[in-house]
Design a protein around this motif. Sequence first.
Motif, PDB file in Angstrom:
ATOM      1  N   SER A   1       0.842  -1.265  -0.044  1.00 53.42           N
ATOM      2  CA  SER A   1      -0.082  -0.058  -0.001  1.00 53.42           C
ATOM      3  C   SER A   1       0.947   1.071   0.195  1.00 53.42           C
ATOM      4  CB  SER A   1      -1.043   0.103   1.329  1.00 53.42           C
ATOM      5  OG  SER A   1      -0.153   0.109   2.093  1.00 53.42           O
ATOM      6  N   SER A   2       0.256   2.353  -0.199  1.00 53.76           N
ATOM      7  CA  SER A   2       1.003   3.635  -0.461  1.00 53.76           C
ATOM      8  C   SER A   2       1.062   4.136   0.946  1.00 53.76           C
ATOM      9  CB  SER A   2       0.219   4.554  -1.453  1.00 53.76           C
ATOM     10  OG  SER A   2      -0.971   4.881  -0.803  1.00 53.76           O
ATOM     11  N   LYS A   3       1.825   5.356   1.038  1.00 53.25           N
ATOM     12  CA  LYS A   3       2.021   5.927   2.368  1.00 53.25           C
ATOM     13  C   LYS A   3       0.652   6.574   2.648  1.00 53.25           C
ATOM     14  CE  LYS A   3       4.897   9.499   2.338  1.00 53.25           C
ATOM     15  NZ  LYS A   3       5.963  10.458   2.532  1.00 53.25           N
ATOM     16  N   ALA A   4      -0.071   7.185   1.567  1.00 55.06           N
ATOM     17  CA  ALA A   4      -1.348   7.613   1.854  1.00 55.06           C
ATOM     18  C   ALA A   4      -2.411   6.617   2.417  1.00 55.06           C
ATOM     19  CB  ALA A   4      -1.865   8.442   0.590  1.00 55.06           C
ATOM     20  N   ASP A   5      -2.320   5.490   2.024  1.00 57.07           N
ATOM     21  CA  ASP A   5      -3.092   4.313   2.686  1.00 57.07           C
ATOM     22  C   ASP A   5      -2.924   4.026   3.739  1.00 57.07           C
ATOM     23  OD1 ASP A   5      -4.343   4.237  -0.140  1.00 57.07           O
ATOM     24  OD2 ASP A   5      -3.231   2.411  -0.790  1.00 57.07           O
TER      25      ASP A   5
ATOM     26  N   VAL B   1       2.466  14.352   1.630  1.00 57.98           N
ATOM     27  CA  VAL B   1       1.590  13.260   2.000  1.00 57.98           C
ATOM     28  C   VAL B   1       1.536  13.009   3.435  1.00 57.98           C
ATOM     29  CG1 VAL B   1       1.206  10.648   1.682  1.00 57.98           C
ATOM     30  CG2 VAL B   1       2.121  12.127  -0.230  1.00 57.98           C
TER      31      VAL B   1
END
Length: 157
Positions: A2-6, A141
């Motif tokens: 997953s991304s950092k935003a996730d 972010v």
Amino acid sequence: MSSKADAYQDVRKQIAAVIAGETSRTARLATASCLLREMFGERFFWTGFYEVDPAKPTELVVGPYQGTMGCLRIPFGRGVCGAAAATGETQLVEDVHAFPGHIACDSRSNSEIVVPVRDAAGALVAVLDIDSTEFGAFDEVDQAGLEAICGELLTID
């Protein structure tokens, strides 16, 4: 992966679930500090809160945190935390050593992000301070994710 935003969305939901119905500000701040450190690990070298001291309303006093020893008190306007408290705006600093008036609570810190925390009435009650041993560890972010968390921390039931 997953991304950092996730990751920020996930930890935001975790924090909200754990603090739902909690009336203690200390418990809310301690929970957020712990879960943020757990989610982001060693990149978050120091993760915690400095609270506005009701007896000295132009000073921050260390609150719940995860990490090495923190500074006990920080005047508004001094260092990154004091700048966030004085301006009411998030401070995103790639190199703390180049920040005017930086307070070196731990000389291993090289970058920092500090986000204001307000109560339901909109009054500044604390700042969330996160330090990293890496230079430039934080970006937009991180800022968006942490501002979302801090925006709800003392206002959700």
